[in-house]
Motif scaffolding. Structure first.
Motif, PDB file in Angstrom:
ATOM      1  N   PHE A  45      13.928   4.382  14.460  1.00 54.10           N
ATOM      2  CA  PHE A  45      13.280   3.758  15.606  1.00 54.10           C
ATOM      3  C   PHE A  45      13.653   2.291  15.755  1.00 54.10           C
ATOM      4  O   PHE A  45      13.821   1.801  16.852  1.00 54.10           O
ATOM      5  N   TYR A  94      13.266   5.785   6.935  1.00 57.37           N
ATOM      6  CA  TYR A  94      13.621   6.612   8.083  1.00 57.37           C
ATOM      7  C   TYR A  94      13.296   5.861   9.378  1.00 57.37           C
ATOM      8  O   TYR A  94      14.097   5.813  10.303  1.00 57.37           O
ATOM      9  N   GLN A  95      12.125   5.258   9.398  1.00 54.38           N
ATOM     10  CA  GLN A  95      11.709   4.510  10.581  1.00 54.38           C
ATOM     11  C   GLN A  95      12.659   3.344  10.830  1.00 54.38           C
ATOM     12  O   GLN A  95      13.083   3.092  11.954  1.00 54.38           O
ATOM     13  N   ILE A 127       2.799  -1.326  17.206  1.00 52.56           N
ATOM     14  CA  ILE A 127       2.805  -0.340  16.124  1.00 52.56           C
ATOM     15  C   ILE A 127       2.092  -0.915  14.892  1.00 52.56           C
ATOM     16  O   ILE A 127       1.341  -0.211  14.217  1.00 52.56           O
ATOM     17  N   PRO A 180      -1.568   7.578   8.872  1.00 50.63           N
ATOM     18  CA  PRO A 180      -0.562   6.683   8.285  1.00 50.63           C
ATOM     19  C   PRO A 180      -0.994   6.039   6.968  1.00 50.63           C
ATOM     20  O   PRO A 180      -0.191   5.338   6.358  1.00 50.63           O
ATOM     21  N   ARG A 181      -2.233   6.285   6.533  1.00 49.01           N
ATOM     22  CA  ARG A 181      -2.599   5.837   5.181  1.00 49.01           C
ATOM     23  C   ARG A 181      -1.664   6.479   4.174  1.00 49.01           C
ATOM     24  O   ARG A 181      -1.284   5.879   3.190  1.00 49.01           O
ATOM     25  N   ASP A 201       3.301  10.647  15.220  1.00 52.68           N
ATOM     26  CA  ASP A 201       3.493   9.285  14.722  1.00 52.68           C
ATOM     27  C   ASP A 201       4.354   8.475  15.698  1.00 52.68           C
ATOM     28  O   ASP A 201       5.472   8.876  16.004  1.00 52.68           O
ATOM     29  N   PRO A 202       3.826   7.331  16.189  1.00 51.66           N
ATOM     30  CA  PRO A 202       4.625   6.544  17.143  1.00 51.66           C
ATOM     31  C   PRO A 202       5.884   5.947  16.515  1.00 51.66           C
ATOM     32  O   PRO A 202       6.781   5.504  17.227  1.00 51.66           O
ATOM     33  N   ARG A 203       5.946   5.947  15.179  1.00 50.13           N
ATOM     34  CA  ARG A 203       7.137   5.380  14.523  1.00 50.13           C
ATOM     35  C   ARG A 203       8.273   6.374  14.474  1.00 50.13           C
ATOM     36  O   ARG A 203       9.418   6.017  14.230  1.00 50.13           O
ATOM     37  N   THR A 204       7.967   7.649  14.624  1.00 46.19           N
ATOM     38  CA  THR A 204       9.029   8.645  14.465  1.00 46.19           C
ATOM     39  C   THR A 204       9.156   9.591  15.651  1.00 46.19           C
ATOM     40  O   THR A 204      10.071  10.415  15.664  1.00 46.19           O
ATOM     41  N   SER A 205       8.268   9.529  16.629  1.00 43.83           N
ATOM     42  CA  SER A 205       8.364  10.513  17.704  1.00 43.83           C
ATOM     43  C   SER A 205       8.059   9.909  19.074  1.00 43.83           C
ATOM     44  O   SER A 205       7.270   8.973  19.200  1.00 43.83           O
ATOM     45  N   THR A 206       8.687  10.470  20.102  1.00 42.76           N
ATOM     46  CA  THR A 206       8.529   9.982  21.463  1.00 42.76           C
ATOM     47  C   THR A 206       7.112  10.206  22.019  1.00 42.76           C
ATOM     48  O   THR A 206       6.529   9.279  22.573  1.00 42.76           O
ATOM     49  N   ARG A 219       0.833  -1.202   0.000  1.00 40.80           N
ATOM     50  CA  ARG A 219       0.000   0.000   0.000  1.00 40.80           C
ATOM     51  C   ARG A 219       0.872   1.259   0.000  1.00 40.80           C
ATOM     52  O   ARG A 219       0.567   2.238  -0.667  1.00 40.80           O
ATOM     53  N   ARG A 250       6.750  -3.542  21.206  1.00 39.50           N
ATOM     54  CA  ARG A 250       6.598  -2.283  20.475  1.00 39.50           C
ATOM     55  C   ARG A 250       6.236  -2.493  19.005  1.00 39.50           C
ATOM     56  O   ARG A 250       5.284  -1.899  18.486  1.00 39.50           O
ATOM     57  N   LYS A 251       6.973  -3.403  18.337  1.00 41.40           N
ATOM     58  CA  LYS A 251       6.725  -3.607  16.902  1.00 41.40           C
ATOM     59  C   LYS A 251       5.311  -4.102  16.640  1.00 41.40           C
ATOM     60  O   LYS A 251       4.640  -3.632  15.720  1.00 41.40           O
ATOM     61  N   TRP A 276      -1.529  -0.527  15.482  1.00 39.52           N
ATOM     62  CA  TRP A 276      -1.917   0.877  15.283  1.00 39.52           C
ATOM     63  C   TRP A 276      -2.049   1.200  13.791  1.00 39.52           C
ATOM     64  O   TRP A 276      -3.020   1.804  13.344  1.00 39.52           O
ATOM     65  N   LEU A 277      -1.024   0.750  13.020  1.00 37.92           N
ATOM     66  CA  LEU A 277      -1.010   1.006  11.587  1.00 37.92           C
ATOM     67  C   LEU A 277      -2.243   0.427  10.931  1.00 37.92           C
ATOM     68  O   LEU A 277      -2.904   1.074  10.119  1.00 37.92           O
ATOM     69  N   VAL A 281      -1.534  12.938  11.540  1.00 40.79           N
ATOM     70  CA  VAL A 281      -0.516  12.351  12.409  1.00 40.79           C
ATOM     71  C   VAL A 281       0.840  12.857  11.922  1.00 40.79           C
ATOM     72  O   VAL A 281       1.267  12.514  10.830  1.00 40.79           O
ATOM     73  N   LEU A 335       3.707  13.185   5.704  1.00 39.20           N
ATOM     74  CA  LEU A 335       3.216  12.777   7.023  1.00 39.20           C
ATOM     75  C   LEU A 335       2.322  13.847   7.645  1.00 39.20           C
ATOM     76  O   LEU A 335       1.249  13.553   8.159  1.00 39.20           O
ATOM     77  N   MET A 395      -5.384   2.422  11.931  1.00 36.87           N
ATOM     78  CA  MET A 395      -5.423   3.789  11.409  1.00 36.87           C
ATOM     79  C   MET A 395      -5.442   3.846   9.884  1.00 36.87           C
ATOM     80  O   MET A 395      -5.705   4.899   9.312  1.00 36.87           O
ATOM     81  N   SER A 396      -5.092   2.754   9.227  1.00 38.68           N
ATOM     82  CA  SER A 396      -5.024   2.788   7.766  1.00 38.68           C
ATOM     83  C   SER A 396      -6.326   2.337   7.122  1.00 38.68           C
ATOM     84  O   SER A 396      -6.453   2.330   5.913  1.00 38.68           O
ATOM     85  N   LEU A 436       4.823   7.652  20.491  1.00 40.83           N
ATOM     86  CA  LEU A 436       4.941   6.332  21.119  1.00 40.83           C
ATOM     87  C   LEU A 436       4.280   6.356  22.498  1.00 40.83           C
ATOM     88  O   LEU A 436       3.588   5.417  22.893  1.00 40.83           O
TER      89      LEU A 436
END
Lengths: 535, 331
Positions: free
Chosen positions: A231, A226-227, B322, A216-217, B159-164, A48, B318-319, B325-326, B195, A210, B329-330, B167
């Motif tokens: 992370f 980046y992720q 996430i 996140p769609r 975004d929990p993937r890029t920010s504290t 996607r 965590r993974k 969540w994805l 987000v 973003l 949210m998608s 998360l």
């Protein structure tokens, strides 16, 4: 004789550009071994992401490049309207704006509480735009890229020799005939290069996608890379994602490069001739509309940034030594990067031009092709990979950690080469076609040729290319975020730091200072070029 | 010429004692070393006390600091790391780059019991939904009201993937909803304006008025009160409680100045350091201060319940969380 020198400098540039890019990728691959990853690459989500990445990039590219051509044509026909020079300079400005600054500017105009929706409300209408989603991404991308495309196309149109227009006047060409026989062929020759550049800029877009994507769609592969790097600290996954992106986009961009055929130009006296077309009422009207629409897209956003900046505590910022220091650092990095970028791209353009000549030997042909592909290699390499790879490399070098300043300059110069090439390559090609025989006949070579022929002819395109490189490096946040430290802070980094600790007003003031600085240097560079230019 | 060489010799002599003093190198995040952050004052105060030099190396944020350590391994130049949060410590300890701090941490007071032997907390805060009281008269009184509330009243999330903070909010949802977090996210997604990759973008959109709510900290209103003299922005208090963030410092095994580093860690838990925290780092001090907190801090939302998942549990899941969540949210 000339060719041999061209091969030396061109070859050196080629080695540098390819080497610097490939080394970053290789460094990341080495790090990847040892940090094994079990994460699957082709999940439903990735599929996607890939689809969305391509969809938004193609749509943004079409919306920027198509109208960009019409705006360029309008600007080429209207050479004397008041403020034209300012408009051209403003068109290079979005490159110097950190994405978040442009986004907040776009939001002031198009956001839920923005000017447009407020106006609609005042008229008793429902909100007209919802920018959170594909719409917002497209608006922001077109804001960044339409002006860029327009300026690149304008450069192409301005190289049309005066003789063509004189002939067109004698033959009584109307607007349509001029378009079909003169303008379109020129624009077409630049189309794949410009489209490829804009497409890749949108592929690598990160903050815009973003922030305005609505969730996140809307995610690009760049976000996933980046992720993976940040992370999850999984360089292996990052490399695989980067490879996937390289394959997907590389094929398209390289195909574009192969399609790019430099236009055969005849001899020319290089004199500006007033264009015979465009006097008709219809042409005037359509030009006015094209320029007005481009201004309507860009000016309000700039105005929003200007207004927010003016209410900022500017005197307080001006008395802050940190701001001056960051400004000086930014200036030093950006001007060095611009010069270095031209030093890399110019020899590449010369070598590419030599390689395309009918008389070129096989080796030279190959080198020329290599030179053309080199700058596209930089373009398709994800910027996060370039930065992270270089970071890893420097750790391995003793004292590498103190080389931040030089590395930021090098990365910025590298990132700017695709822009510089797109401006310089066609100009170099024309110059060679027009003057090589003359110079050979008169025995003008080496520095004499540079001073008497190349410099006056190329001064203008060089200043345009330099302006792009400068703006891009001034706005850089990728390299400086990785290599900056408390002693190495640029204006965008300072801006981001203030924004990150509630100081929104300071950040708005810094954005204004950054924009002002960019405009000031571009003006200076332009004036220097105009003094030396034959045009 | 002779004068010049004399001058050079003098300079060389003057720099000798400076070279002999120890230098303590600390990796921290950018905003800690900023002019307005705690860094400059901490450096001055500790240098006066120890007769040493302190060198801060500012790195984007906690995640970036940990990544830098993973890349550098034993080659890291730092003695100390200051600025990881509790969600990163399980991962940080598993690298084997840290050693137990070995200092007396009896000064430390947190809303939860702190048992970790490696990392020393220096401040804490709670994530909170901050709202614009001009636009929103009745803020949600619970996470459940936020999830099920009017979709026209939007919130900006990170975004929990890029920010504290992103998360942090993911874990908050998990702590409250457990297995049903996916459903809750699906409901909440209708209220999510967008987000963003980081806190700055989210807070920027919020202060531009694009949404009446944003995910931030309970301490955010204190900044607006103290620096901007406005109480327009307030934190909502949730019935289920707020999610805790604890910021910590740790000692690196590769440090050549471990005694000095331990001295710094002790200094960090003391009043000189802790007094600086509220108005420079906009967090709550984790140790004793010499004076009461500023007035604006007295009026902040105090969590009725403090939520926090164990760092090991977070590291392990965590993974998967996430991914959940994805997926939600998608849709």
């Amino acid at each position: 004789m000339n060719d041999r020198r061209g091969v030396t400098t061109g070859g050196l540039s080629l080695v540098l550009v390819v080497g610097l890019t490939a080394a970053a990728f290789a460094a990341l691959i080495t790090t990847a071994t040892g940090h094994g990853s079990d994460a699957g690459l082709m999940t439903v989500y990735t599929a996607r992401v890939v689809r969305f990445t391509l969809l938004q990039a193609v749509a943004s590219m079409l919306l920027s490049v198509g109208p960009g051509m019409l705006v360029a044509r309008a600007l080429a026909r209207r050479v004397a309207f008041p403020g034209r020079r300012l408009v051209l300079r403003l068109f290079a400005l979005p490159l110097a704006l950190p994405a978040i600054v442009a986004i907040l500017g776009v939001v002031e105009i198009w956001g839920r509480q923005g000017l447009v929706n407020h106006a609609a409300e005042a008229l008793g209408l429902a909100p007209v735009v919802d920018i959170y989603g594909l719409t917002g991404i497209l608006i922001a991308h077109v804001f960044f890229n339409l002006p860029l495309a327009a300026r690149l196309f304008l450069g192409a149109l301005e190289r049309v020799p005066g003789e063509s227009w004189r002939l067109a006047a004698q033959l009584g060409f109307d607007g349509r005939a001029s378009w079909r026989l003169i303008e379109w062929p020129v624009l077409k020759s630049q189309l794949p290069a410009v489209a490829g550049l804009v497409f890749m800029l949108c592929i690598a877009s990160f903050t815009v996608v973003l922030t305005l994507g609505g969730g996140p769609r809307a995610t690009t592969i760049e976000v996933a890379i980046y992720q993976a790097l940040r992370f999850d600290f999984d360089p292996g996954l990052a490399v695989r994602l980067a490879l996937m992106q390289l394959v997907l986009t590389g094929a398209l961009v390289f195909a574009g490069v192969r399609m790019t055929q430099p236009l055969e130009v005849g001899a020319s006296l290089d004199r500006r001739v007033p264009r015979p077309d465009g006097a008709a009422l219809g042409a005037r009207l359509s030009d006015a509309v094209a320029i007005a629409l481009a201004l309507l897209l860009t000016l309000p956003v700039f105005a929003a940034i200007l207004v927010s900046g003016l209410v900022a505590p500017l005197t307080h910022l001006a008395s802050d030594a940190g701001v001056w220091w960051a400004g000086a650092t930014s200036l030093a990095i950006a001007s060095s990067a611009a010069v270095l970028s031209i030093a890399l791209a110019w020899p590449l353009a010369e070598m590419a031009s030599s390689g395309r000549r009918a008389s070129a030997k096989r080796l030279l042909r190959g080198l020329g092709r290599g030179a053309e592909l080199a700058s596209s290699l930089v373009l398709v390499m994800p910027p996060v990979v370039l930065g992270a790879g270089w970071f890893v490399l420097l750790l391995a070098v003793p004292g590498g950690r103190n080389m931040g300043f030089a590395v930021v300059i090098a990365i910025n110069a590298l990132m700017a080469t695709p822009f510089v090439t797109r401006v310089l390559a066609p100009a170099v090609n024309d110059n060679r076609a027009r003057h090589d025989r003359l110079c050979a006949g008169l025995g003008i070579t080496g520095l004499a040729r540079l001073r008497l022929i190349d410099w006056p002819v190329l001064a203008r395109p060089l200043s345009v290319a330099g302006a792009f490189a400068l703006a891009l490096s001034l706005g850089d946040l990728g390299a400086i975020a990785l290599f900056g430290n408390e002693h190495l802070v640029t204006l965008p980094l300072l801006l981001l730091q203030r924004l990150g600790s509630y100081r929104v007003d300071d950040a708005a003031g810094l954005a204004l200072i950054l924009g002002g600085l960019c405009m000031a240097i571009m003006t200076l560079a332009e004036q220097a070029a105009r003094r030396d230019s034959v045009h | 010429m002779r004068k010049l060489s004399l001058f050079l010799i003098l300079i060389a002599l003057m720099s000798l004692p400076a070279r002999a003093t120890e230098t303590l190198t600390i990796y921290t995040y950018d905003s800690f070393v900023a002019d307005w952050g705690p860094g400059p004052k901490v450096k001055q105060a500790f240098e006066a006390e120890c007769g040493c030099k302190v060198q801060f190396v500012g790195i984007t944020d906690g995640v970036a600091i940990l990544n830098r350590l993973k890349l550098e391994g034993a080659k890291a130049t730092a003695d100390l790391v200051l600025g990881l949060d509790q969600n990163l410590i399980a991962e940080a300890e598993s690298t084997g780059l840290f050693v137990p701090n070995g200092i007396d941490t009896s000064n430390i007071k947190l809303p939860i019991a702190w048992t970790d032997k490696v990392f020393v907390p220096y401040d804490y805060g709670d994530f909170a939904v901050v709202y614009d009281s001009d636009k929103m008269k009745t803020p949600p009184a619970s996470l459940d009201e936020l999830v099920n509330g009017d979709p026209a009243q939007k919130i900006v999330l990170e975004d929990p993937r890029t920010s504290t903070p992103g998360l942090g909010f993911l874990l908050w949802m998990k702590a409250v909803y457990g297995d049903k977090a996916g459903d809750a996210w699906r409901k909440l997604s209708k209220r999510v304006l967008t987000v963003t990759p980081g806190w700055s973008e989210a807070y920027g959109l919020f202060t531009k008025g694009e949404a009446p709510m944003v995910l931030s900290y309970t301490t955010s209103p204190a900044y607006h009160v103290m620096e901007e003299k406005t109480d327009r922005y307030k934190a909502a208090s949730f019935k289920e409680g707020e999610y805790l963030q604890v910021e910590v410092a740790g000692l690196l095994a590769s440090s050549q100045h471990k005694d000095l580093a331990r001295k710094f860690l002790s200094f960090m838990t003391g009043p000189t350091f802790q007094d600086l925290i509220p108005t420079t780092n906009w967090m709550f001090p984790a140790g004793k201060t010499s004076k009461p907190l500023p007035d604006a801090f007295q009026h902040l939302v105090k969590p009725t319940v403090t939520l926090m998942l164990a760092p090991e549990e977070v590291a392990k899941n965590r993974k998967a969380w996430i991914a959940e969540w994805l997926d939600a949210m998608s849709k």
